[in-house]
Design a protein around this motif. Structure first.
Motif, PDB file in Angstrom:
ATOM      1  N   TYR A   7       0.826  -1.213   0.000  1.00 34.82           N
ATOM      2  CA  TYR A   7       0.000   0.000   0.000  1.00 34.82           C
ATOM      3  C   TYR A   7       0.858   1.259   0.000  1.00 34.82           C
ATOM      4  O   TYR A   7       0.577   2.213  -0.737  1.00 34.82           O
ATOM      5  CB  TYR A   7      -0.941   0.002   1.216  1.00 34.82           C
ATOM      6  CG  TYR A   7      -1.913   1.141   1.175  1.00 34.82           C
ATOM      7  CD1 TYR A   7      -3.008   1.102   0.317  1.00 34.82           C
ATOM      8  CD2 TYR A   7      -1.719   2.280   1.947  1.00 34.82           C
ATOM      9  CE1 TYR A   7      -3.883   2.168   0.234  1.00 34.82           C
ATOM     10  CE2 TYR A   7      -2.601   3.347   1.871  1.00 34.82           C
ATOM     11  CZ  TYR A   7      -3.679   3.283   1.016  1.00 34.82           C
ATOM     12  OH  TYR A   7      -4.539   4.340   0.923  1.00 34.82           O
ATOM     13  N   LEU A   8       1.922   1.255   0.803  1.00 37.47           N
ATOM     14  CA  LEU A   8       2.782   2.432   0.860  1.00 37.47           C
ATOM     15  C   LEU A   8       3.460   2.684  -0.487  1.00 37.47           C
ATOM     16  O   LEU A   8       3.600   3.833  -0.928  1.00 37.47           O
ATOM     17  CB  LEU A   8       3.848   2.257   1.952  1.00 37.47           C
ATOM     18  CG  LEU A   8       3.324   2.240   3.391  1.00 37.47           C
ATOM     19  CD1 LEU A   8       4.451   1.930   4.361  1.00 37.47           C
ATOM     20  CD2 LEU A   8       2.670   3.566   3.746  1.00 37.47           C
ATOM     21  N   GLY A   9       3.869   1.615  -1.155  1.00 37.92           N
ATOM     22  CA  GLY A   9       4.497   1.757  -2.470  1.00 37.92           C
ATOM     23  C   GLY A   9       3.532   2.341  -3.487  1.00 37.92           C
ATOM     24  O   GLY A   9       3.889   3.242  -4.266  1.00 37.92           O
ATOM     25  N   LEU A  64       6.432   8.035   9.097  1.00 35.24           N
ATOM     26  CA  LEU A  64       7.073   8.309  10.391  1.00 35.24           C
ATOM     27  C   LEU A  64       6.366   7.571  11.526  1.00 35.24           C
ATOM     28  O   LEU A  64       7.015   7.038  12.428  1.00 35.24           O
ATOM     29  CB  LEU A  64       7.064   9.821  10.670  1.00 35.24           C
ATOM     30  CG  LEU A  64       8.079  10.648   9.890  1.00 35.24           C
ATOM     31  CD1 LEU A  64       7.860  12.147  10.132  1.00 35.24           C
ATOM     32  CD2 LEU A  64       9.502  10.271  10.298  1.00 35.24           C
ATOM     33  N   SER A  65       5.030   7.532  11.477  1.00 33.69           N
ATOM     34  CA  SER A  65       4.268   6.832  12.518  1.00 33.69           C
ATOM     35  C   SER A  65       4.572   5.335  12.493  1.00 33.69           C
ATOM     36  O   SER A  65       4.724   4.700  13.539  1.00 33.69           O
ATOM     37  CB  SER A  65       2.762   7.047  12.326  1.00 33.69           C
ATOM     38  OG  SER A  65       2.396   8.347  12.674  1.00 33.69           O
ATOM     39  N   VAL A  67       7.271   3.850  11.279  1.00 34.00           N
ATOM     40  CA  VAL A  67       8.671   3.568  11.639  1.00 34.00           C
ATOM     41  C   VAL A  67       8.910   3.778  13.137  1.00 34.00           C
ATOM     42  O   VAL A  67       9.537   2.956  13.809  1.00 34.00           O
ATOM     43  CB  VAL A  67       9.628   4.464  10.817  1.00 34.00           C
ATOM     44  CG1 VAL A  67      11.058   4.328  11.321  1.00 34.00           C
ATOM     45  CG2 VAL A  67       9.559   4.082   9.335  1.00 34.00           C
ATOM     46  N   SER A  68       8.378   4.888  13.664  1.00 32.77           N
ATOM     47  CA  SER A  68       8.638   5.224  15.079  1.00 32.77           C
ATOM     48  C   SER A  68       7.652   4.561  16.027  1.00 32.77           C
ATOM     49  O   SER A  68       7.867   4.554  17.239  1.00 32.77           O
ATOM     50  CB  SER A  68       8.557   6.745  15.264  1.00 32.77           C
ATOM     51  OG  SER A  68       7.224   7.195  15.038  1.00 32.77           O
ATOM     52  N   GLU A  69       6.539   4.018  15.453  1.00 29.33           N
ATOM     53  CA  GLU A  69       5.458   3.444  16.262  1.00 29.33           C
ATOM     54  C   GLU A  69       4.894   4.466  17.244  1.00 29.33           C
ATOM     55  O   GLU A  69       4.474   4.136  18.348  1.00 29.33           O
ATOM     56  CB  GLU A  69       5.945   2.184  17.006  1.00 29.33           C
ATOM     57  CG  GLU A  69       6.385   1.069  16.061  1.00 29.33           C
ATOM     58  CD  GLU A  69       6.781  -0.200  16.788  1.00 29.33           C
ATOM     59  OE1 GLU A  69       6.819  -0.180  18.021  1.00 29.33           O
ATOM     60  OE2 GLU A  69       7.023  -1.207  16.107  1.00 29.33           O
ATOM     61  N   LYS A  70       4.930   5.731  16.818  1.00 32.54           N
ATOM     62  CA  LYS A  70       4.353   6.809  17.625  1.00 32.54           C
ATOM     63  C   LYS A  70       3.447   7.660  16.741  1.00 32.54           C
ATOM     64  O   LYS A  70       3.713   7.829  15.548  1.00 32.54           O
ATOM     65  CB  LYS A  70       5.456   7.683  18.225  1.00 32.54           C
ATOM     66  CG  LYS A  70       6.280   6.970  19.276  1.00 32.54           C
ATOM     67  CD  LYS A  70       7.338   7.883  19.845  1.00 32.54           C
ATOM     68  CE  LYS A  70       8.148   7.148  20.922  1.00 32.54           C
ATOM     69  NZ  LYS A  70       9.254   7.973  21.446  1.00 32.54           N
ATOM     70  N   ASN A  71       2.403   8.190  17.355  1.00 30.10           N
ATOM     71  CA  ASN A  71       1.486   9.021  16.596  1.00 30.10           C
ATOM     72  C   ASN A  71       2.082  10.414  16.372  1.00 30.10           C
ATOM     73  O   ASN A  71       2.535  11.060  17.310  1.00 30.10           O
ATOM     74  CB  ASN A  71       0.163   9.155  17.364  1.00 30.10           C
ATOM     75  CG  ASN A  71      -0.872   9.922  16.579  1.00 30.10           C
ATOM     76  OD1 ASN A  71      -0.935   9.808  15.359  1.00 30.10           O
ATOM     77  ND2 ASN A  71      -1.677  10.696  17.272  1.00 30.10           N
ATOM     78  N   GLN A 114      -1.649  -0.430  12.209  1.00 32.13           N
ATOM     79  CA  GLN A 114      -0.389   0.028  12.806  1.00 32.13           C
ATOM     80  C   GLN A 114      -0.482   1.491  13.218  1.00 32.13           C
ATOM     81  O   GLN A 114       0.043   1.905  14.255  1.00 32.13           O
ATOM     82  CB  GLN A 114       0.749  -0.173  11.803  1.00 32.13           C
ATOM     83  CG  GLN A 114       2.132  -0.020  12.401  1.00 32.13           C
ATOM     84  CD  GLN A 114       2.430  -1.079  13.458  1.00 32.13           C
ATOM     85  OE1 GLN A 114       2.149  -2.260  13.227  1.00 32.13           O
ATOM     86  NE2 GLN A 114       2.951  -0.660  14.586  1.00 32.13           N
ATOM     87  N   LEU A 115      -1.179   2.285  12.399  1.00 34.23           N
ATOM     88  CA  LEU A 115      -1.340   3.707  12.730  1.00 34.23           C
ATOM     89  C   LEU A 115      -2.208   3.882  13.971  1.00 34.23           C
ATOM     90  O   LEU A 115      -1.945   4.741  14.812  1.00 34.23           O
ATOM     91  CB  LEU A 115      -1.950   4.463  11.547  1.00 34.23           C
ATOM     92  CG  LEU A 115      -1.064   4.596  10.304  1.00 34.23           C
ATOM     93  CD1 LEU A 115      -1.828   5.273   9.171  1.00 34.23           C
ATOM     94  CD2 LEU A 115       0.211   5.366  10.619  1.00 34.23           C
TER      95      LEU A 115
END
Length: 259
Positions: A7-9, A64-65, A67-71, A114-115
Protein backbone atom coordinates in the motif's frame (compact mmCIF):
# COMPACT_ATOMS: atom_id res chain seq x y z
CA UNK A 1 6.16 -5.03 6.91
CA UNK A 2 5.92 -6.65 3.45
CA UNK A 3 2.14 -6.29 3.47
CA UNK A 4 2.43 -2.64 4.42
CA UNK A 5 4.92 -1.96 1.64
CA UNK A 6 2.34 -2.80 -1.02
CA UNK A 7 0.00 0.00 0.00
CA UNK A 8 2.78 2.43 0.86
CA UNK A 9 4.50 1.76 -2.47
CA UNK A 10 1.30 2.38 -4.40
CA UNK A 11 0.68 5.50 -2.34
CA UNK A 12 4.12 6.83 -3.24
CA UNK A 13 3.59 5.91 -6.92
CA UNK A 14 0.27 7.76 -6.85
CA UNK A 15 1.96 10.92 -5.59
CA UNK A 16 4.59 10.65 -8.33
CA UNK A 17 1.78 10.23 -10.85
CA UNK A 18 0.12 13.43 -9.65
CA UNK A 19 3.44 15.29 -9.67
CA UNK A 20 4.10 14.09 -13.23
CA UNK A 21 0.64 15.18 -14.34
CA UNK A 22 1.24 18.57 -12.75
CA UNK A 23 4.53 18.97 -14.61
CA UNK A 24 2.89 17.96 -17.86
CA UNK A 25 0.11 20.51 -17.45
CA UNK A 26 2.64 23.20 -16.67
CA UNK A 27 4.82 22.49 -19.68
CA UNK A 28 1.91 21.98 -22.04
CA UNK A 29 -0.27 24.98 -21.26
CA UNK A 30 1.79 27.52 -19.39
CA UNK A 31 4.88 27.43 -21.60
CA UNK A 32 2.99 27.34 -24.88
CA UNK A 33 0.06 29.66 -24.32
CA UNK A 34 0.50 33.36 -23.66
CA UNK A 35 -3.23 34.17 -23.39
CA UNK A 36 -5.85 33.75 -20.72
CA UNK A 37 -5.28 30.01 -20.56
CA UNK A 38 -1.95 30.76 -18.88
CA UNK A 39 -3.73 32.35 -15.90
CA UNK A 40 -6.16 29.47 -15.57
CA UNK A 41 -3.18 27.11 -15.65
CA UNK A 42 -1.46 29.04 -12.87
CA UNK A 43 -4.54 28.82 -10.64
CA UNK A 44 -4.98 25.10 -11.38
CA UNK A 45 -1.30 24.33 -10.79
CA UNK A 46 -1.22 26.25 -7.49
CA UNK A 47 -4.36 24.43 -6.30
CA UNK A 48 -2.99 20.99 -7.22
CA UNK A 49 0.41 21.86 -5.77
CA UNK A 50 -1.19 22.85 -2.46
CA UNK A 51 -3.08 19.55 -2.49
CA UNK A 52 0.15 17.67 -3.22
CA UNK A 53 1.92 19.38 -0.33
CA UNK A 54 -0.82 18.26 2.07
CA UNK A 55 -0.67 14.75 0.62
CA UNK A 56 3.12 14.74 0.96
CA UNK A 57 2.84 15.77 4.61
CA UNK A 58 0.25 13.05 5.13
CA UNK A 59 2.49 10.43 3.53
CA UNK A 60 5.45 11.58 5.64
CA UNK A 61 3.27 11.33 8.75
CA UNK A 62 2.15 7.80 7.85
CA UNK A 63 5.72 6.60 7.27
CA UNK A 64 7.07 8.31 10.39
CA UNK A 65 4.27 6.83 12.52
CA UNK A 66 4.92 3.35 11.16
CA UNK A 67 8.67 3.57 11.64
CA UNK A 68 8.64 5.22 15.08
CA UNK A 69 5.46 3.44 16.26
CA UNK A 70 4.35 6.81 17.63
CA UNK A 71 1.49 9.02 16.60
CA UNK A 72 2.58 12.20 14.81
CA UNK A 73 -0.29 14.24 16.22
CA UNK A 74 0.14 17.45 14.23
CA UNK A 75 0.06 15.47 10.97
CA UNK A 76 -3.15 13.57 11.76
CA UNK A 77 -5.33 15.67 9.45
CA UNK A 78 -2.98 15.44 6.43
CA UNK A 79 -2.66 11.69 7.11
CA UNK A 80 -6.44 11.23 7.11
CA UNK A 81 -6.72 13.39 3.98
CA UNK A 82 -4.08 11.32 2.18
CA UNK A 83 -5.65 8.05 3.30
CA UNK A 84 -9.15 8.87 2.08
CA UNK A 85 -8.41 10.97 -1.01
CA UNK A 86 -5.84 8.73 -2.66
CA UNK A 87 -7.47 5.35 -1.96
CA UNK A 88 -9.42 5.14 -5.27
CA UNK A 89 -6.31 6.09 -7.25
CA UNK A 90 -4.21 3.56 -5.34
CA UNK A 91 -6.72 0.84 -6.23
CA UNK A 92 -6.67 1.88 -9.88
CA UNK A 93 -2.87 1.92 -9.93
CA UNK A 94 -2.78 -1.52 -8.30
CA UNK A 95 -4.98 -2.80 -11.11
CA UNK A 96 -2.53 -1.38 -13.66
CA UNK A 97 0.32 -3.24 -11.91
CA UNK A 98 -1.84 -6.38 -11.72
CA UNK A 99 -1.88 -6.47 -7.92
CA UNK A 100 -5.02 -8.14 -6.66
CA UNK A 101 -7.61 -6.07 -4.85
CA UNK A 102 -7.50 -8.37 -1.80
CA UNK A 103 -3.75 -7.93 -1.48
CA UNK A 104 -3.96 -4.13 -1.61
CA UNK A 105 -6.85 -4.00 0.85
CA UNK A 106 -5.06 -6.39 3.22
CA UNK A 107 -2.07 -4.08 3.10
CA UNK A 108 -4.32 -1.06 3.69
CA UNK A 109 -5.80 -2.69 6.81
CA UNK A 110 -2.31 -3.53 8.09
CA UNK A 111 -1.18 0.07 7.64
CA UNK A 112 -4.35 1.38 9.30
CA UNK A 113 -4.00 -0.97 12.28
CA UNK A 114 -0.39 0.03 12.81
CA UNK A 115 -1.34 3.71 12.73
CA UNK A 116 -4.12 3.14 15.27
CA UNK A 117 -1.72 1.24 17.53
CA UNK A 118 0.71 4.14 17.33
CA UNK A 119 -1.79 6.33 19.16
CA UNK A 120 -1.57 6.49 22.94
CA UNK A 121 -4.37 6.41 25.46
CA UNK A 122 -7.22 4.17 26.56
CA UNK A 123 -10.98 4.20 26.51
CA UNK A 124 -13.68 3.38 29.00
CA UNK A 125 -15.38 0.18 27.77
CA UNK A 126 -18.69 1.90 27.08
CA UNK A 127 -17.03 4.01 24.35
CA UNK A 128 -15.88 0.96 22.39
CA UNK A 129 -17.98 -0.81 19.75
CA UNK A 130 -17.38 -4.30 18.39
CA UNK A 131 -18.84 -4.72 14.91
CA UNK A 132 -19.28 -8.26 13.62
CA UNK A 133 -20.46 -9.39 10.18
CA UNK A 134 -23.59 -11.50 9.93
CA UNK A 135 -21.70 -14.13 7.93
CA UNK A 136 -20.02 -15.33 11.13
CA UNK A 137 -23.33 -16.91 12.10
CA UNK A 138 -23.92 -20.48 10.94
CA UNK A 139 -26.02 -20.22 7.77
CA UNK A 140 -28.68 -22.71 8.89
CA UNK A 141 -29.14 -21.14 12.32
CA UNK A 142 -32.82 -20.14 12.78
CA UNK A 143 -32.07 -17.49 15.43
CA UNK A 144 -32.15 -13.87 14.30
CA UNK A 145 -29.19 -12.25 16.03
CA UNK A 146 -28.83 -9.06 14.00
CA UNK A 147 -31.79 -7.51 15.78
CA UNK A 148 -31.01 -8.99 19.19
CA UNK A 149 -27.80 -10.80 20.08
CA UNK A 150 -29.56 -12.40 23.05
CA UNK A 151 -31.30 -14.66 20.54
CA UNK A 152 -28.01 -16.53 20.15
CA UNK A 153 -28.16 -19.85 22.04
CA UNK A 154 -24.34 -20.15 22.03
CA UNK A 155 -24.53 -23.70 20.73
CA UNK A 156 -20.91 -23.65 19.56
CA UNK A 157 -21.63 -24.13 15.85
CA UNK A 158 -20.23 -20.71 14.98
CA UNK A 159 -17.84 -18.21 16.60
CA UNK A 160 -20.62 -15.81 17.65
CA UNK A 161 -21.15 -17.82 20.85
CA UNK A 162 -17.50 -17.23 21.77
CA UNK A 163 -17.56 -13.52 20.93
CA UNK A 164 -20.65 -12.48 22.88
CA UNK A 165 -19.05 -13.34 26.26
CA UNK A 166 -16.21 -10.97 25.37
CA UNK A 167 -18.57 -8.01 25.19
CA UNK A 168 -20.13 -9.05 28.51
CA UNK A 169 -16.79 -9.63 30.22
CA UNK A 170 -15.35 -6.26 29.23
CA UNK A 171 -18.57 -4.24 29.12
CA UNK A 172 -18.19 -3.10 25.52
CA UNK A 173 -20.93 -2.66 22.93
CA UNK A 174 -21.33 -5.38 20.33
CA UNK A 175 -23.44 -5.29 17.18
CA UNK A 176 -23.87 -7.76 14.34
CA UNK A 177 -24.55 -6.14 10.98
CA UNK A 178 -25.70 -7.55 7.67
CA UNK A 179 -24.03 -4.73 5.77
CA UNK A 180 -22.66 -1.22 5.75
CA UNK A 181 -26.01 0.46 6.36
CA UNK A 182 -26.65 -1.34 9.65
CA UNK A 183 -23.04 -0.82 10.69
CA UNK A 184 -23.29 2.92 10.05
CA UNK A 185 -26.57 3.04 12.00
CA UNK A 186 -24.90 1.36 14.99
CA UNK A 187 -22.02 3.85 14.88
CA UNK A 188 -24.43 6.77 14.58
CA UNK A 189 -26.57 5.55 17.48
CA UNK A 190 -23.84 4.48 19.91
CA UNK A 191 -21.32 7.20 18.99
CA UNK A 192 -18.26 5.15 20.02
CA UNK A 193 -14.79 6.66 20.31
CA UNK A 194 -13.21 3.60 18.72
CA UNK A 195 -14.27 0.43 16.89
CA UNK A 196 -13.03 -3.13 16.63
CA UNK A 197 -14.37 -4.38 13.30
CA UNK A 198 -14.38 -7.94 11.97
CA UNK A 199 -14.94 -8.38 8.24
CA UNK A 200 -13.33 -9.29 4.95
CA UNK A 201 -10.64 -7.00 3.50
CA UNK A 202 -13.11 -5.20 1.22
CA UNK A 203 -15.66 -4.40 3.94
CA UNK A 204 -12.97 -3.49 6.46
CA UNK A 205 -11.41 -1.04 4.02
CA UNK A 206 -14.77 0.52 3.21
CA UNK A 207 -15.67 0.79 6.89
CA UNK A 208 -12.32 2.27 7.91
CA UNK A 209 -12.60 4.95 5.21
CA UNK A 210 -16.20 5.72 6.21
CA UNK A 211 -15.21 6.15 9.86
CA UNK A 212 -12.18 8.44 9.44
CA UNK A 213 -11.08 10.04 11.79
CA UNK A 214 -12.58 7.46 14.20
CA UNK A 215 -9.91 4.84 15.03
CA UNK A 216 -10.86 1.37 13.79
CA UNK A 217 -8.86 -1.78 14.46
CA UNK A 218 -9.64 -4.26 11.71
CA UNK A 219 -9.63 -8.03 12.27
CA UNK A 220 -9.88 -10.01 9.05
CA UNK A 221 -12.18 -13.01 9.08
CA UNK A 222 -11.32 -16.40 7.59
CA UNK A 223 -13.47 -17.62 4.71
CA UNK A 224 -12.96 -21.39 4.41
CA UNK A 225 -16.29 -21.82 2.56
CA UNK A 226 -15.97 -18.75 0.34
CA UNK A 227 -17.05 -15.14 0.87
CA UNK A 228 -20.01 -14.25 3.10
CA UNK A 229 -20.70 -17.87 4.09
CA UNK A 230 -19.98 -19.43 7.48
CA UNK A 231 -16.89 -17.31 8.02
CA UNK A 232 -14.69 -17.53 11.11
CA UNK A 233 -12.65 -15.22 13.32
CA UNK A 234 -10.27 -16.11 16.10
CA UNK A 235 -11.85 -14.82 19.36
CA UNK A 236 -8.35 -14.28 20.78
CA UNK A 237 -7.61 -11.77 18.00
CA UNK A 238 -10.79 -9.86 18.83
CA UNK A 239 -10.00 -9.94 22.54
CA UNK A 240 -6.52 -8.53 21.92
CA UNK A 241 -8.05 -5.68 19.92
CA UNK A 242 -10.52 -4.96 22.75
CA UNK A 243 -7.73 -4.95 25.33
CA UNK A 244 -5.68 -2.60 23.20
CA UNK A 245 -8.33 0.07 23.47
CA UNK A 246 -9.53 -0.43 27.05
CA UNK A 247 -6.26 -1.43 28.72
CA UNK A 248 -3.71 0.12 26.39
CA UNK A 249 -2.69 -3.30 25.06
CA UNK A 250 0.83 -4.00 23.85
CA UNK A 251 2.11 -1.10 25.94
CA UNK A 252 0.14 1.44 23.90
CA UNK A 253 -2.41 3.71 25.46
CA UNK A 254 -4.96 5.62 23.49
CA UNK A 255 -5.71 9.13 24.79
CA UNK A 256 -9.39 9.86 24.41
CA UNK A 257 -11.18 11.53 27.26
CA UNK A 258 -14.26 9.73 28.48
CA UNK A 259 -17.27 12.01 28.63
Amino acid sequence: MIKKRIYLGLLAATMLLFAGALGYIWLTFFQQDGGWLRYITIVAVVAVLACLIVIGLGFAGIVLSLVSEKNITFLNKPMNFTFSLLYPVVMWLGKVFKITQDKIQRSFVEVNNQLVKAKQGKLTPDRLLILLPHCLQERECPNRITTNTENCTRCGRCPVGDLLPLSERYGVHLRIATGGTLAREAVKKLRPRAIVAVACERDLTSGILDCIPLPVLGVTNDRPHGPCFNTYVDPDAVEKAILFFIQGGEGNVFHVSAN
